[in-house]
Design a protein around this motif. Structure first.
Motif, PDB file in Angstrom:
ATOM      1  N   GLU A  60       0.844  -1.193   0.000  1.00 33.07           N
ATOM      2  CA  GLU A  60       0.000   0.000   0.000  1.00 33.07           C
ATOM      3  C   GLU A  60       0.877   1.240   0.000  1.00 33.07           C
ATOM      4  OE1 GLU A  60      -3.310  -0.044  -0.271  1.00 33.07           O
ATOM      5  OE2 GLU A  60      -3.223  -2.226  -0.332  1.00 33.07           O
ATOM      6  N   LEU A  61       0.404   2.284  -0.650  1.00 36.29           N
ATOM      7  CA  LEU A  61       1.125   3.549  -0.675  1.00 36.29           C
ATOM      8  C   LEU A  61       0.565   4.501   0.379  1.00 36.29           C
ATOM      9  CD1 LEU A  61       1.458   4.288  -4.493  1.00 36.29           C
ATOM     10  CD2 LEU A  61       3.190   3.423  -2.945  1.00 36.29           C
ATOM     11  N   ALA A  62       1.375   5.481   0.759  1.00 40.17           N
ATOM     12  CA  ALA A  62       0.949   6.475   1.747  1.00 40.17           C
ATOM     13  C   ALA A  62       0.126   7.585   1.101  1.00 40.17           C
ATOM     14  CB  ALA A  62       2.170   7.070   2.440  1.00 40.17           C
ATOM     15  N   ASP A  67      -4.848  13.158  -3.720  1.00 36.46           N
ATOM     16  CA  ASP A  67      -3.781  13.800  -2.946  1.00 36.46           C
ATOM     17  C   ASP A  67      -2.867  14.606  -3.868  1.00 36.46           C
ATOM     18  OD1 ASP A  67      -4.679  12.682  -0.615  1.00 36.46           O
ATOM     19  OD2 ASP A  67      -3.171  11.088  -0.557  1.00 36.46           O
ATOM     20  N   ARG A  68      -2.355  15.731  -3.354  1.00 32.91           N
ATOM     21  CA  ARG A  68      -1.347  16.511  -4.065  1.00 32.91           C
ATOM     22  C   ARG A  68       0.009  15.916  -3.694  1.00 32.91           C
ATOM     23  NH1 ARG A  68      -1.213  21.141  -6.637  1.00 32.91           N
ATOM     24  NH2 ARG A  68      -3.344  21.659  -6.035  1.00 32.91           N
ATOM     25  N   VAL A  69       0.786  15.471  -4.699  1.00 31.40           N
ATOM     26  CA  VAL A  69       2.048  14.781  -4.459  1.00 31.40           C
ATOM     27  C   VAL A  69       3.202  15.492  -5.147  1.00 31.40           C
ATOM     28  CG1 VAL A  69       1.013  12.504  -4.140  1.00 31.40           C
ATOM     29  CG2 VAL A  69       1.683  13.225  -6.418  1.00 31.40           C
ATOM     30  N   VAL A  70       4.408  15.151  -4.707  1.00 29.45           N
ATOM     31  CA  VAL A  70       5.642  15.622  -5.317  1.00 29.45           C
ATOM     32  C   VAL A  70       6.595  14.434  -5.366  1.00 29.45           C
ATOM     33  CG1 VAL A  70       6.585  16.429  -3.131  1.00 29.45           C
ATOM     34  CG2 VAL A  70       7.450  17.379  -5.271  1.00 29.45           C
ATOM     35  N   PHE A  71       7.398  14.319  -6.442  1.00 27.78           N
ATOM     36  CA  PHE A  71       8.315  13.188  -6.588  1.00 27.78           C
ATOM     37  C   PHE A  71       9.372  13.494  -7.641  1.00 27.78           C
ATOM     38  CE2 PHE A  71       4.559  12.521  -9.176  1.00 27.78           C
ATOM     39  CZ  PHE A  71       5.082  12.245 -10.435  1.00 27.78           C
ATOM     40  N   SER A  86      10.838   8.564  -3.195  1.00 23.97           N
ATOM     41  CA  SER A  86      10.708  10.000  -3.449  1.00 23.97           C
ATOM     42  C   SER A  86       9.247  10.438  -3.545  1.00 23.97           C
ATOM     43  CB  SER A  86      11.435  10.385  -4.739  1.00 23.97           C
ATOM     44  OG  SER A  86      10.727   9.935  -5.870  1.00 23.97           O
ATOM     45  N   LEU A  87       8.312   9.508  -3.577  1.00 23.78           N
ATOM     46  CA  LEU A  87       6.893   9.837  -3.701  1.00 23.78           C
ATOM     47  C   LEU A  87       6.331  10.224  -2.331  1.00 23.78           C
ATOM     48  CD1 LEU A  87       4.339   9.858  -5.503  1.00 23.78           C
ATOM     49  CD2 LEU A  87       4.004   7.479  -4.857  1.00 23.78           C
ATOM     50  N   ALA A  88       5.798  11.461  -2.234  1.00 24.09           N
ATOM     51  CA  ALA A  88       5.269  11.932  -0.953  1.00 24.09           C
ATOM     52  C   ALA A  88       4.192  12.969  -1.188  1.00 24.09           C
ATOM     53  CB  ALA A  88       6.388  12.524  -0.109  1.00 24.09           C
TER      54      ALA A  88
END
Length: 97
Positions: A60-62, A67-71, A86-88
């Motif tokens: 599972e991913l967080a 969701d707004r993400v940056v990576f 790097s995905l958050a």
């Protein structure tokens, strides 16, 4: 030789960075690459209309759809691959005022 030093004057290509809202998220797997390696899961993300792939050991991913993400990512012949760990979620300071 000490770590972190490179020979020659070759410049490293900078990492590409993306941010946006996750529109869709699909999981494939688990895959067994070779004996003794943990199961790997492949996630196919669509962020602001662009397709990316992400491979991790976590089932599972967080992050979730919406969701707004940056990576960070790299472009290959097989597509755009998100760098490991790097995905958050992107934090917008204006939301906390």
């Amino acid at each position: 030789m000490a770590g972190g030093f490179r020979r020659g004057k070759r410049q490293r290509t900078p990492k590409l960075e993306a941010r946006g809202i996750i529109e869709s998220l699909e999981r494939e797997g688990p895959f067994k690459e070779w004996l003794g390696m943990p199961d790997l899961y492949r996630f196919h993300l669509v962020v602001d209309g662009e397709a990316y792939s992400y491979q991790t050991e976590d089932a599972e991913l967080a992050v979730a759809v919406g969701d707004r993400v940056v990576f960070r990512y790299k472009e290959t012949k097989a597509g755009k691959w998100v760098d490991r760990n790097s995905l958050a979620k992107a934090i917008d300071p204006s939301d906390y005022q």
